[in-house]
Scaffold this active site. Structure first.
Site, short mmCIF file in Angstrom:
data_model
loop_
_atom_site.label_atom_id
_atom_site.label_comp_id
_atom_site.label_asym_id
_atom_site.label_seq_id
_atom_site.Cartn_x
_atom_site.Cartn_y
_atom_site.Cartn_z
N GLU A 114 25.96 41.99 -10.55
CA GLU A 114 26.13 41.57 -11.95
C GLU A 114 25.31 42.51 -12.84
O GLU A 114 25.68 42.83 -13.97
CB GLU A 114 25.63 40.13 -12.11
CG GLU A 114 25.69 39.62 -13.54
CD GLU A 114 25.14 38.22 -13.70
OE1 GLU A 114 25.62 37.30 -13.02
OE2 GLU A 114 24.21 38.06 -14.52
N SER A 134 19.96 37.01 -11.92
CA SER A 134 20.87 37.04 -10.76
C SER A 134 21.33 38.47 -10.56
O SER A 134 21.90 39.07 -11.47
CB SER A 134 22.09 36.17 -11.01
OG SER A 134 21.70 34.88 -11.35
N ARG A 157 31.45 36.28 -16.50
CA ARG A 157 30.49 37.40 -16.57
C ARG A 157 31.20 38.74 -16.80
O ARG A 157 30.78 39.77 -16.25
CB ARG A 157 29.64 37.49 -15.30
CG ARG A 157 28.90 36.24 -14.94
CD ARG A 157 27.73 35.95 -15.85
NE ARG A 157 26.96 34.85 -15.32
CZ ARG A 157 27.17 33.58 -15.64
NH1 ARG A 157 28.07 33.26 -16.56
NH2 ARG A 157 26.43 32.62 -15.10
P1 FAD Z 1 20.39 45.25 -21.39
O1 FAD Z 1 19.84 45.02 -20.01
O2 FAD Z 1 19.59 46.06 -22.32
O3 FAD Z 1 21.84 45.89 -21.26
C1 FAD Z 1 22.81 45.32 -20.40
C2 FAD Z 1 24.08 46.19 -20.46
O4 FAD Z 1 24.66 46.11 -21.76
C3 FAD Z 1 23.81 47.67 -20.25
O5 FAD Z 1 24.93 48.22 -19.59
C4 FAD Z 1 23.67 48.25 -21.65
O6 FAD Z 1 24.01 49.62 -21.71
C5 FAD Z 1 24.67 47.38 -22.42
N1 FAD Z 1 24.29 47.11 -23.81
C6 FAD Z 1 23.12 46.59 -24.24
N2 FAD Z 1 23.16 46.41 -25.58
C7 FAD Z 1 24.38 46.83 -25.99
C8 FAD Z 1 25.03 46.90 -27.26
N3 FAD Z 1 24.44 46.51 -28.39
N4 FAD Z 1 26.30 47.40 -27.31
C9 FAD Z 1 26.92 47.82 -26.19
N5 FAD Z 1 26.36 47.78 -24.97
C10 FAD Z 1 25.11 47.28 -24.87
N6 FAD Z 1 22.53 36.29 -17.83
C11 FAD Z 1 23.41 35.27 -17.97
O7 FAD Z 1 24.59 35.48 -18.26
N7 FAD Z 1 23.01 33.97 -17.78
C12 FAD Z 1 21.75 33.64 -17.45
O8 FAD Z 1 21.44 32.46 -17.30
C13 FAD Z 1 20.80 34.70 -17.27
N8 FAD Z 1 19.53 34.43 -16.91
C14 FAD Z 1 18.65 35.44 -16.71
C15 FAD Z 1 17.34 35.14 -16.30
C16 FAD Z 1 16.41 36.15 -16.12
C17 FAD Z 1 14.99 35.80 -15.69
C18 FAD Z 1 16.77 37.49 -16.37
C19 FAD Z 1 15.77 38.59 -16.24
C20 FAD Z 1 18.07 37.82 -16.75
C21 FAD Z 1 19.03 36.78 -16.91
N9 FAD Z 1 20.36 37.05 -17.30
C22 FAD Z 1 21.24 36.03 -17.48
C23 FAD Z 1 20.80 38.44 -17.48
C24 FAD Z 1 20.51 39.02 -18.91
O9 FAD Z 1 19.46 38.33 -19.51
C25 FAD Z 1 21.72 38.96 -19.82
O10 FAD Z 1 22.82 39.64 -19.26
C26 FAD Z 1 21.43 39.56 -21.21
O11 FAD Z 1 22.52 39.35 -22.06
C27 FAD Z 1 21.12 41.06 -21.14
O12 FAD Z 1 20.66 41.44 -22.43
P2 FAD Z 1 19.79 42.75 -22.66
O13 FAD Z 1 19.66 42.95 -24.11
O14 FAD Z 1 18.54 42.68 -21.89
O15 FAD Z 1 20.78 43.84 -22.04
P1 NAP Z 2 22.34 26.16 -9.66
O1 NAP Z 2 22.37 25.13 -10.72
O2 NAP Z 2 21.40 26.03 -8.51
O3 NAP Z 2 23.81 26.36 -9.08
C1 NAP Z 2 24.07 27.38 -8.12
C2 NAP Z 2 25.36 28.06 -8.48
O4 NAP Z 2 26.42 27.12 -8.36
C3 NAP Z 2 25.34 28.55 -9.89
O5 NAP Z 2 25.28 29.93 -9.85
C4 NAP Z 2 26.57 28.00 -10.55
O6 NAP Z 2 27.51 28.98 -10.94
C5 NAP Z 2 27.24 27.13 -9.50
N1 NAP Z 2 27.38 25.76 -10.05
C6 NAP Z 2 26.45 24.78 -10.06
N2 NAP Z 2 26.96 23.65 -10.61
C7 NAP Z 2 28.23 23.94 -10.97
C8 NAP Z 2 29.28 23.20 -11.59
N3 NAP Z 2 29.11 21.92 -11.94
N4 NAP Z 2 30.45 23.82 -11.83
C9 NAP Z 2 30.63 25.11 -11.48
N5 NAP Z 2 29.68 25.87 -10.89
C10 NAP Z 2 28.49 25.29 -10.62
O7 NAP Z 2 22.12 27.60 -10.33
P2 NAP Z 2 20.81 28.32 -10.85
O8 NAP Z 2 20.63 29.55 -10.07
O9 NAP Z 2 19.67 27.35 -10.98
O10 NAP Z 2 21.28 28.74 -12.31
C11 NAP Z 2 21.56 27.76 -13.28
C12 NAP Z 2 22.46 28.35 -14.35
O11 NAP Z 2 21.81 29.43 -15.01
C13 NAP Z 2 23.77 28.90 -13.78
O12 NAP Z 2 24.80 28.67 -14.71
C14 NAP Z 2 23.50 30.38 -13.65
O13 NAP Z 2 24.67 31.16 -13.78
C15 NAP Z 2 22.54 30.64 -14.81
N6 NAP Z 2 21.63 31.73 -14.48
C16 NAP Z 2 22.11 32.99 -14.56
C17 NAP Z 2 21.30 34.07 -14.28
C18 NAP Z 2 21.81 35.48 -14.45
O14 NAP Z 2 21.04 36.40 -14.41
N7 NAP Z 2 23.09 35.66 -14.64
C19 NAP Z 2 19.98 33.88 -13.89
C20 NAP Z 2 19.53 32.57 -13.77
C21 NAP Z 2 20.36 31.50 -14.07
P3 NAP Z 2 27.46 29.75 -12.35
O15 NAP Z 2 26.50 30.84 -12.16
O16 NAP Z 2 28.85 30.21 -12.48
O17 NAP Z 2 27.07 28.82 -13.43
#
Ligand code: FAD
Ligand code: NAP
Length: 339
Positions: free
Chosen positions: A335, A239, A164
């Protein structure tokens, strides 16, 4: 070049929080962006860049110029026997890109189905889910330097992707606007990532005759829809905290008191602990404070039940950080990008 004044950012962030952008402009190509950057420089405006607003917590009005990325377009730019290189505009919706690749049966992005937001923000935190991160298929990106308007290309190495993380959240924070991202995808997918989380059992429930990237995508969508709140219904930014990574020795000492603590070993004698578990153990799962709270199914997701302010959500986040620190001595890091 159209610049609007005092624009509510409520429709532009998935928490659904109201703050005002002093000035707001969308851009659809690099030249428009460069011209807006020149104008902002003349006016001495600070800059804020917004994609889909799904990874930001807006706690105050935004001074200067808020730029909304609307660069569209997805094209295959080259191929060899095994791979195809796909270039996407940073203003494309991420999931639309995933669907576009699935339609062509080009593999690599399927585990990242249904992640909200735009393509341009994906490299910011090396988005990841279900055992895959964008760094796995990333080729390079193009970005415009905010100070000069110069276009620069960044290779995989230059982006310094981590868990991340990327160079754009650290050394180059606030210096570049990503305009295009290029991915290298498998033309006839043979690499399937199914060992993570609930994917295996969900695929089994789907009674497939053959494993495919389309089936993996469907499984991921099914899991996500069952576990995560839809921001259109309940404001959230996914998250809120990163999963903490601690030294193996520290984990072993914590494990003496918490034998059931879930953990995932990483290289370099480190261990990842799910932040959701730490929050739940600290008594914060499903807890509500005024119009904010943690989600009942996934405490790592902070929600706006309606009418919350960004400051209230941030206050809740800090209370959770303190509770986890108190119970486990672990500092949770956000995050979400807090403004
Ligand atoms: P924004 O919220 O608009 O911006 C995020 C940051 O990036 C800000 O600091 C902004 O200034 C900067 N930014 C945006 N666009 C640019 C650009 N073109 N150039 C430079 N900087 C920029 N993330 C995960 O990694 N894995 C997941 O599974 C995941 N699941 C999610 C589930 C839900 C329900 C939600 C709401 C979010 C989740 N996220 C997840 C987080 C998010 O969706 C991601 O981080 C996504 O990439 C953000 O994109 P955005 O366009 O909405 O960014
Ligand atoms: P989950 O499957 O319930 O697992 C809980 C956590 O344990 C996750 O955050 C994941 O870390 C870790 N994990 C599970 N299995 C793993 C494995 N085999 N090896 C290493 N790490 C493991 O998680 P969840 O909340 O339902 O999310 C599922 C996936 O979607 C995850 O990868 C999560 O990161 C992603 N997600 C991200 C966001 C966001 O906003 N960033 C929101 C929703 C879901 P990791 O997070 O490192 O994968």
């Amino acid at each position: 070049m159209s610049i609007q004044q005092q624009v509510s950012l409520r429709p532009f962030n998935t928490f659904g929080l109201h703050v005002e952008a002093e000035n707001f402009a969308a851009f659809t190509n690099v030249e428009e962006l460069q011209s807006l950057l020149r104008h902002a420089k003349e006016k001495k405006w600070p800059l804020f860049i917004l994609g889909g607003g799904s990874n930001v917590l807006l706690t105050q009005d935004v001074p200067g110029l808020t730029l909304h990325n609307q660069i569209k377009g997805i094209t295959a730019i080259k191929e060899d026997d095994r791979y195809v290189w796909v270039k996407a505009g940073a203003g494309e919706v991420w999931h639309d890109l995933v669907l576009w690749t699935l339609d062509r049966n080009w593999g690599g992005l399927e585990n990242l189905s249904l992640i909200p937001g735009y393509v341009g923000a994906a490299p910011m935190q090396n988005i990841g889910a279900y055992g895959v991160e964008i760094k796995d298929t990333f080729d390079h990106l193009e970005a415009v330097e905010m100070a000069t308007g110069a276009v620069r290309s960044f290779s995989l190495e230059a982006c310094q992707f981590g868990y991340r993380e990327s160079v754009f959240k650290h050394e180059l924070k606030g210096q570049y606007i990503i305009t295009h991202v290029v991915f290298r995808l498998e033309k006839e997918p043979t690499t399937f990532h199914t060992s993570y989380g609930a994917i295996q059992s969900t695929l089994a429930d789907m009674a497939l005759t053959e494993l495919s990237i389309q089936a993996i995508s469907k499984a991921v969508i099914r899991i996500r829809q069952s576990k995560l709140p839809d921001p259109k219904v309940l404001g959230n930014a996914g998250s809120f905290f990163k999963n903490p990574v601690i030294a193996d020795s520290r984990f072993r000492s914590l494990q003496k008191n918490y034998p059931d603590m879930p953990h995932y070993p990483l290289p370099d004698e480190e261990v990842k602990i799910p932040a959701a578990w730490l929050i739940e153990q600290s008594g914060w799962k499903g807890k509500r404070v005024g119009a904010t709270g943690t989600h009942v199914k996934q405490p790592l997701v902070l929600v706006n039940y309606g009418g919350a302010t960004g400051a209230e959500v941030w206050q809740l986040a800090q209370q959770i950080q303190a509770a986890v620190k108190d119970a486990f001595g672990i500092q949770l890091e956000p995050e979400v990008n807090v403004w």
